[in-house]
Design a protein around this motif. Structure first.
Motif, PDB file in Angstrom:
ATOM      1  N   GLU A 169       9.269  13.490  77.476  1.00  0.00           N
ATOM      2  CA  GLU A 169       9.702  12.428  78.390  1.00  0.00           C
ATOM      3  C   GLU A 169       8.509  11.587  78.808  1.00  0.00           C
ATOM      4  O   GLU A 169       7.575  12.090  79.430  1.00  0.00           O
ATOM      5  CB  GLU A 169      10.378  13.032  79.625  1.00  0.00           C
ATOM      6  CG  GLU A 169      11.764  13.587  79.349  1.00  0.00           C
ATOM      7  CD  GLU A 169      12.753  12.528  78.844  1.00  0.00           C
ATOM      8  OE1 GLU A 169      12.452  11.319  78.933  1.00  0.00           O
ATOM      9  OE2 GLU A 169      13.817  12.934  78.348  1.00  0.00           O
ATOM     10  N   PRO A 170       8.529  10.304  78.493  1.00  0.00           N
ATOM     11  CA  PRO A 170       7.425   9.439  78.923  1.00  0.00           C
ATOM     12  C   PRO A 170       7.427   9.263  80.431  1.00  0.00           C
ATOM     13  O   PRO A 170       8.485   9.303  81.060  1.00  0.00           O
ATOM     14  CB  PRO A 170       7.731   8.105  78.223  1.00  0.00           C
ATOM     15  CG  PRO A 170       9.189   8.139  77.953  1.00  0.00           C
ATOM     16  CD  PRO A 170       9.573   9.580  77.766  1.00  0.00           C
TER      17      PRO A 170
ATOM     18  N   ILE B 276       7.647   5.533  85.070  1.00  0.00           N
ATOM     19  CA  ILE B 276       9.053   5.863  84.817  1.00  0.00           C
ATOM     20  C   ILE B 276       9.412   7.062  85.681  1.00  0.00           C
ATOM     21  O   ILE B 276       8.842   8.137  85.528  1.00  0.00           O
ATOM     22  CB  ILE B 276       9.292   6.201  83.334  1.00  0.00           C
ATOM     23  CG1 ILE B 276       8.939   5.023  82.437  1.00  0.00           C
ATOM     24  CG2 ILE B 276      10.746   6.638  83.119  1.00  0.00           C
ATOM     25  CD1 ILE B 276       9.034   5.343  80.951  1.00  0.00           C
ATOM     26  N   GLU B 277      10.301   6.829  86.613  1.00  0.00           N
ATOM     27  CA  GLU B 277      10.811   7.924  87.446  1.00  0.00           C
ATOM     28  C   GLU B 277      12.133   8.339  86.837  1.00  0.00           C
ATOM     29  O   GLU B 277      13.100   7.586  86.898  1.00  0.00           O
ATOM     30  CB  GLU B 277      11.050   7.430  88.875  1.00  0.00           C
ATOM     31  CG  GLU B 277       9.807   7.324  89.713  1.00  0.00           C
ATOM     32  CD  GLU B 277       9.392   8.652  90.320  1.00  0.00           C
ATOM     33  OE1 GLU B 277       9.989   9.693  89.956  1.00  0.00           O
ATOM     34  OE2 GLU B 277       8.480   8.641  91.147  1.00  0.00           O
ATOM     35  N   ILE B 278      12.207   9.490  86.267  1.00  0.00           N
ATOM     36  CA  ILE B 278      13.485   9.920  85.702  1.00  0.00           C
ATOM     37  C   ILE B 278      14.281  10.631  86.790  1.00  0.00           C
ATOM     38  O   ILE B 278      13.784  11.557  87.422  1.00  0.00           O
ATOM     39  CB  ILE B 278      13.274  10.833  84.494  1.00  0.00           C
ATOM     40  CG1 ILE B 278      12.481  10.090  83.429  1.00  0.00           C
ATOM     41  CG2 ILE B 278      14.622  11.297  83.926  1.00  0.00           C
ATOM     42  CD1 ILE B 278      12.156  10.906  82.226  1.00  0.00           C
ATOM     43  N   MET B 279      15.486  10.124  87.023  1.00  0.00           N
ATOM     44  CA  MET B 279      16.341  10.689  88.060  1.00  0.00           C
ATOM     45  C   MET B 279      17.297  11.667  87.385  1.00  0.00           C
ATOM     46  O   MET B 279      18.154  11.261  86.615  1.00  0.00           O
ATOM     47  CB  MET B 279      17.099   9.545  88.734  1.00  0.00           C
ATOM     48  CG  MET B 279      17.716   9.882  90.065  1.00  0.00           C
ATOM     49  SD  MET B 279      19.184  10.845  89.932  1.00  0.00           S
ATOM     50  CE  MET B 279      20.212   9.727  89.021  1.00  0.00           C
ATOM     51  N   ILE B 280      17.098  12.949  87.647  1.00  0.00           N
ATOM     52  CA  ILE B 280      17.952  13.965  87.030  1.00  0.00           C
ATOM     53  C   ILE B 280      18.882  14.542  88.092  1.00  0.00           C
ATOM     54  O   ILE B 280      18.412  15.068  89.103  1.00  0.00           O
ATOM     55  CB  ILE B 280      17.116  15.071  86.378  1.00  0.00           C
ATOM     56  CG1 ILE B 280      16.201  14.413  85.343  1.00  0.00           C
ATOM     57  CG2 ILE B 280      18.030  16.140  85.765  1.00  0.00           C
ATOM     58  CD1 ILE B 280      15.768  15.230  84.220  1.00  0.00           C
ATOM     59  N   ALA B 281      20.148  14.362  87.865  1.00  0.00           N
ATOM     60  CA  ALA B 281      21.103  14.791  88.891  1.00  0.00           C
ATOM     61  C   ALA B 281      22.371  15.269  88.226  1.00  0.00           C
ATOM     62  O   ALA B 281      22.469  15.285  87.021  1.00  0.00           O
ATOM     63  CB  ALA B 281      21.385  13.659  89.841  1.00  0.00           C
TER      64      ALA B 281
END
Lengths: 173, 166
Positions: free
Chosen positions: A88-89, A168-173
């Motif tokens: 994941e970048p 890059i903020e990856i929002m995992i929900a």
């Protein structure tokens, strides 16, 4: 035993390239994995993971006839590859400016020294023949932190290109 | 408290539309405790919706307080949530505990005003933006049977268009 290969296909663009190649692979028992397929210039390019129960030669026998019938070149590499190995970048970098030789080398050279591991890079030339512009999108992993990359881009920006970094903020929900 | 099993795509149940909560009782609060435990057990999970564990009621939990340097409202239990205002669409990258090993870009309003009930049946209004607003909308999609996969936008060509305007 089935093994992963990377099949590369390049040639003059026309309609039906993806459909014909993927049908040939499917009809011969191959599975597709991750793939990148795009038009570059007026060529169409494919790089795809193909799982094939056989060797390089037998896979070429599947792909080559259909590729050649459309005037395309094929290259097959047996690879030690696996699915579900995404990295994941954590940064996205956009670079643009008047096109000139050396933009990619300068920008990626500086970013490499500052710890960037590139995961994905796509670039385009837009504008006109008289005034071409170069646009590059890079997704990568900041192995030495974001400030190091920002410092590198600040130097690059003095050489006539605009460069912008967004985490890059990856929002995992 | 118990960690619940998370449904993963392409499980058809993830497409089911959830029903409104009518009764705010101890059974609801016990379920919410299990749902929260499940959310916190996931790697990096900042939200969860009841349908992800096979309960088709309009319940979600969001807590983005673990993320550094963002504005947030702490732990939010959102029951029967409704977005009443929204503005400023932005792109952001999302992943989901129900869709392992894949992330993608999704356009969503950056600012929302939300009405919802808490686990005791009290009604609240919340204005939020950014990462927290994105997480809330992602969870509310689950209540409608939608996944972020249904909203993906291309990773390519998001800054300049190829078309020549002249």
């Amino acid at each position: 035993m089935a093994h992963w290969y990377i099949v590369s296909v390049v040639g003059k663009d026309r309609s039906g390239i993806v459909a014909h190649l993927s049908s040939a692979l499917f009809e011969n028992g191959c599975d597709l994995g991750e793939a990148s397929m795009m038009r570059l210039g007026d060529c169409f390019t494919i790089m795809m993971m193909v799982r094939h129960d056989g060797n390089t030669h037998s896979l070429l026998q599947v792909v080559q006839p259909v590729a050649e019938s459309m005037g395309l070149h094929v290259h097959v590499d047996k690879v030690d590859a696996h699915l579900h190995r995404h990295l994941e970048p954590d940064v996205h970098i956009t670079v643009h400016g008047a096109d000139r030789p050396g933009i990619v080398a300068q920008v990626t050279g500086a970013l490499c020294e500052a710890g960037l591991n590139i995961v994905n890079l796509e670039s385009d030339v837009g504008g006109s023949d008289a005034k071409p512009i170069y646009v590059m999108h890079i997704d990568g992993i900041a192995t030495a932190g974001v400030p190091a990359l920002e410092s590198a881009l600040a130097i690059v920006s003095k050489q006539g290109v605009q460069a912008k970094l967004n985490p890059i903020e990856i929002m995992i929900a | 408290m118990a960690k619940l099993e998370i449904l993963t795509y392409p499980d058809e149940r993830l497409k089911q539309v959830s029903e409104s909560v009518e009764v705010f009782d101890q059974a609801l609060r016990d379920f919410i405790a299990d749902l929260e435990e499940t959310m916190r057990a996931g790697p990096g999970g900042v939200g969860i919706a009841a349908p992800q564990v096979g309960c088709f009621q309009r319940i979600a939990i969001v807590d983005v307080s673990s993320k550094p340097k963002i504005e947030h409202h702490g732990r939010l239990v959102l029951i029967n949530p409704e977005i009443v205002e929204y503005a400023d669409f932005v792109k952001g990258r999302e992943g989901c505990m129900s869709v392992p090993d894949y992330t993608g870009n999704v356009m969503r309003p950056d600012r929302i005003t939300l009405e919802y009930f808490d686990e005791h049946g009290a009604q609240h209004t919340l204005q939020t933006s950014g990462f927290e607003a994105r997480a809330i909308q992602h969870e509310m999609d689950h209540l409608e049977g939608l996944l972020f996969l249904d909203r993906l936008v291309s990773r390519r060509n998001d800054l300049f268009r190829r078309k020549v305007y002249q």
